[in-house]
Write a protein that holds these residues in place. Sequence first.
Motif, mmCIF file in Angstrom:
data_model
loop_
_atom_site.group_PDB
_atom_site.id
_atom_site.type_symbol
_atom_site.label_atom_id
_atom_site.label_comp_id
_atom_site.label_asym_id
_atom_site.label_seq_id
_atom_site.Cartn_x
_atom_site.Cartn_y
_atom_site.Cartn_z
ATOM 1 N N THR A 1 0.832 -1.207 0.000
ATOM 2 C CA THR A 1 0.000 0.000 0.000
ATOM 3 C C THR A 1 0.866 1.256 0.000
ATOM 4 O O THR A 1 0.574 2.231 -0.706
ATOM 5 N N ASN B 1 1.410 4.319 -2.931
ATOM 6 C CA ASN B 1 1.464 5.774 -2.729
ATOM 7 C C ASN B 1 2.682 6.384 -3.433
ATOM 8 O O ASN B 1 2.590 7.453 -4.043
ATOM 9 N N PHE C 1 7.323 8.542 2.682
ATOM 10 C CA PHE C 1 6.867 7.164 2.454
ATOM 11 C C PHE C 1 8.032 6.170 2.467
ATOM 12 O O PHE C 1 7.891 5.051 2.962
ATOM 13 N N SER D 1 -1.448 6.393 5.284
ATOM 14 C CA SER D 1 -1.325 7.144 4.038
ATOM 15 C C SER D 1 -2.164 8.412 4.074
ATOM 16 O O SER D 1 -1.712 9.489 3.672
ATOM 17 N N TRP E 1 -0.769 12.243 3.750
ATOM 18 C CA TRP E 1 -1.255 13.157 2.717
ATOM 19 C C TRP E 1 -1.867 14.417 3.328
ATOM 20 O O TRP E 1 -1.631 15.535 2.841
#
Length: 295
Positions: free
Chosen positions: A61, A65, A113, A143, A147
């Motif tokens: 995952t 991103n 990330f 995530s 963001w």
Amino acid sequence: METINTTALPNVSNMDLNHCDAYCRTILTTLYSVVLLGGTTGTVLMSYMMFKRSSQSVIATIIFNIMVLHSVLLVSLPFRLSYYLSVIWELGTFTCRVVSSIIYWHMYFSFVFYIAIVILRILIYFKKLQTQQLQKYHAVVLSIIIWMVGSLIFLPIFFLQYGTDPSYSEKQRCFEFYRDLSCREIIIMNYSMIVIMMTIVVILFLIQMAVILQLIKSLWPDMWAHQEYRAQIKSFFFLLVIVICFIPHHTFRVYFIQNYSGRENSKLVLYNEICIALTTVCCLDMLCFIGGVIH
């Protein structure tokens, strides 16, 4: 927008763009072209592989991103290439600010990330986190937080500070926002980001090396047969991407801030632009996975 007379174009090229001359633009065009081709190929192939495998892991995952970030940057590169080839920016100041800022947006979000992957694997190694405890929704929540927090920091800087000086709209040029470094607030922000990034990278690099050496000592000579060792090597790969692509820009930024006085300095600006362009090379990370550098 006022057009530029073709007879005046040589003067624009020789005088206004003296700080990024033909040699400078050739280097940048070549580098961005390689990143665009390699990055697009790697991202497309990696997307196909992930879709085919339907991986639900937390790491997958986070990598998704990173691929989204790479995709946005890759979309912006043709605008940069067009400018360096034509020597004129005709899309307006706001578009220039957006395209220019994407490269920094991509760098710092990718950094976060990458670091998230490294920290997660280190926590798993030291038994501070169990793999069974990690579900896909944990990665989704992480995530979303990254963001949201990143956007709350980035957007005010973009709209209130980045490239807002009226002088930038006077000529059909772009990507010259390094002139903002004469602003005290921008200097402080740059130094802060440099210190934060350097500190995090050094600490995690030392921990990661210690983990890898410990695994080599305990698993030698069959360490590659163990999933735990391969996972830590993958984390080390992401740290190498940061060191190779992001650290040179931040290291040179210190020198640039101290020596750039607002006067045109073609060599100084050339090295600065190359260091900025180097940050986009991290888009080739997926190509490395596809090519088998990290199995």
